[in-house]
Write an enzyme that holds these catalytic residues in place. Structure first.
Site, PDB file in Angstrom:
ATOM      1  N   THR A 250     -12.990 -53.023 -78.288  1.00 15.46           N
ATOM      2  CA  THR A 250     -11.967 -52.396 -79.120  1.00 15.46           C
ATOM      3  C   THR A 250     -10.568 -52.601 -78.547  1.00 15.46           C
ATOM      4  OG1 THR A 250     -11.985 -50.249 -77.994  1.00 15.46           O
ATOM      5  CG2 THR A 250     -13.649 -50.618 -79.703  1.00 15.46           C
ATOM      6  N   CYS A 251      -9.573 -52.131 -79.294  1.00 12.25           N
ATOM      7  CA  CYS A 251      -8.173 -52.255 -78.891  1.00 12.25           C
ATOM      8  C   CYS A 251      -7.728 -51.144 -77.951  1.00 12.25           C
ATOM      9  CB  CYS A 251      -7.276 -52.258 -80.121  1.00 12.25           C
ATOM     10  SG  CYS A 251      -7.567 -53.653 -81.226  1.00 12.25           S
ATOM     11  N   ASP A 252      -8.631 -50.244 -77.593  1.00 16.30           N
ATOM     12  CA  ASP A 252      -8.289 -49.091 -76.774  1.00 16.30           C
ATOM     13  C   ASP A 252      -8.580 -49.383 -75.305  1.00 16.30           C
ATOM     14  OD1 ASP A 252      -7.844 -46.594 -75.685  1.00 16.30           O
ATOM     15  OD2 ASP A 252      -8.899 -45.520 -77.279  1.00 16.30           O
TER      16      ASP A 252
ATOM     17  N   ASN B 196     -12.568 -49.283 -84.883  1.00 13.93           N
ATOM     18  CA  ASN B 196     -11.940 -50.602 -84.990  1.00 13.93           C
ATOM     19  C   ASN B 196     -12.757 -51.582 -85.814  1.00 13.93           C
ATOM     20  OD1 ASN B 196     -10.040 -51.185 -81.897  1.00 13.93           O
ATOM     21  ND2 ASN B 196      -9.450 -50.245 -83.811  1.00 13.93           N
TER      22      ASN B 196
END
Length: 380
Positions: A313-315, A352
């Protein structure tokens, strides 16, 4: 086997109904075991023919009197569960004094109390908590039978919390032996007590292996190191001594995750993460053991490098391991993690848009029989 289902919600009831069909004995083989229930769920369990549920407070008794007056009810006790990795007693359970209040109120309301239950918390690593809880249950059985209350308790639910791994200490067979011995003493067969247990984690833990691919990597990671001052993070973590996830600093309580990541030599990105299967790191205090499989040429005794594993994910919180020893791996190589059957996929999300899992079933009937035989140790 004579087994049944512990359901916490109407959705779990629907799953049982879809799986077992209309001929299943919902009256005796399902317990609505959530102590705090919404009225809409109570109505659905009642309509399905379920008979038994659990309470731990006065308002819940009044709710049952109004919406499920014929229910057979267990009082949920409050054990001392500080020896469990995931204790429940701060949220659920009544102490002895409050149980006496509930006995008195149930008598006034005409609610049918038939026994008691307890849950020592998930992954209980102190067998004495079970012993204490059984003694607590025995005492409540005796109090309930006094003339003042006049209840004849015949059901005891000892909950779950059993480890799914025999290398945990105490192991499941060790705990089961102690429980059976105490049950024989406190609740002899001559009393005709119905015993229930919830060994879900024990069955599920070892039943699944997660296989992921490296979808991206960043080698010589230290060249990317930030020039800004590193602020020590409040979030800390602890790892068992036998874990493959080893931190680079012995003062684990003060290690900054950012320092660990920036000091690692290589970073790998895989197609599952904290928002997927690895949510158990946060919610279940699980330590995952990682193995690797190189798709290309294998190397004997390869050099090890401090490595970081991130999810897809982008986290940036989506970090599975901050500093572990791995050889230099390539995009497309495989990492695999055993014993991921409990409290992993059930708590995962598609954050996401990453729908990360396909499930493939492998098994042998003989293995299932062995597990069933072990369950019988607890259920007697």
């Amino acid at each position: 086997m004579g087994g049944g289902f512990d359901c916490a919600s109407a959705e779990e009831l629907y799953l049982v109904r879809a799986t077992c069909g209309v001929d299943f004995d919902y009256a005796t083989r399902i317990i609505f075991a959530h102590p705090c229930k919404s009225v809409s769920h109570i109505k659905q369990f009642r309509e399905a023919g379920v008979q038994m549920t659990v309470v731990d407070n006065e308002d819940e008794l009044k709710k049952l009197k109004e919406h499920w007056p014929e229910a057979k009810v267990l009082l949920r006790l409050k054990p001392d569960d500080k020896g469990s990795l995931s204790p429940f007693s701060t949220k659920f359970g009544a102490n002895e004094l409050e149980c006496i209040t509930l006995l008195r109120l149930a008598r006034q309301l005409g609610v049918q109390l038939v026994g008691c239950s307890f849950h020592v918390g998930s992954r209980c690593l102190d067998a004495q908590i079970y012993m204490q809880s059984l003694r607590q249950a025995r005492r409540l059985f005796d109090i309930a039978g006094r003339d003042e209350f006049g209840f004849d308790f015949k059901v005891l639910d000892i909950g779950g919390g059993f480890s799914g791994h025999n290398w945990d200490k105490p192991s499941f067979p060790e705990v089961a032996k102690l429980i059976n011995k105490k049950l024989d003493k406190l609740f002899p067969e001559s009393e005709g007590i119905t015993l229930m247990s919830e060994p879900g984690r024990y069955f599920a833990s070892g039943g699944m292996t997660l296989v992921v691919r490296i979808i991206a990597r960043r080698i010589h990671n230290q060249d990317y190191k930030s020039q800004e001052e590193v602020i020590k993070l409040e979030r800390s973590f602890s790892l068992p001594t036998n874990s493959l996830v080893q931190v680079a600093n012995t003062d684990q309580s003060t290690v900054s995750e950012q320092v660990l990541i920036e000091c690692a030599e290589n970073i790998y990105y895989i197609n599952d993460g904290i928002y997927g299967t690895f949510n158990a790191i946060i919610f279940d205090h699980k330590v995952f053991t990682v193995h690797y499989l190189k798709i290309g040429e294998q190397e004997n005794n390869p050099e090890q490098h401090k490595s970081v594993i991130f999810g897809p994910t982008c986290d940036s919180i989506d970090c599975i391991a901050h500093s572990i020893d791995l050889p230099l791996l390539d995009i497309g190589d495989v990492l695999w993690f055993p014993d991921v059957g409990a409290y992993t996929s059930a708590c995962a999300s598609d954050f996401n848009g990453f729908k990360t899992k396909n499930t493939f079933l492998f098994g042998r009937v003989r293995c299932c029989v062995l597990k069933i035989n072990k369950l019988a140790i607890v259920l007697k």
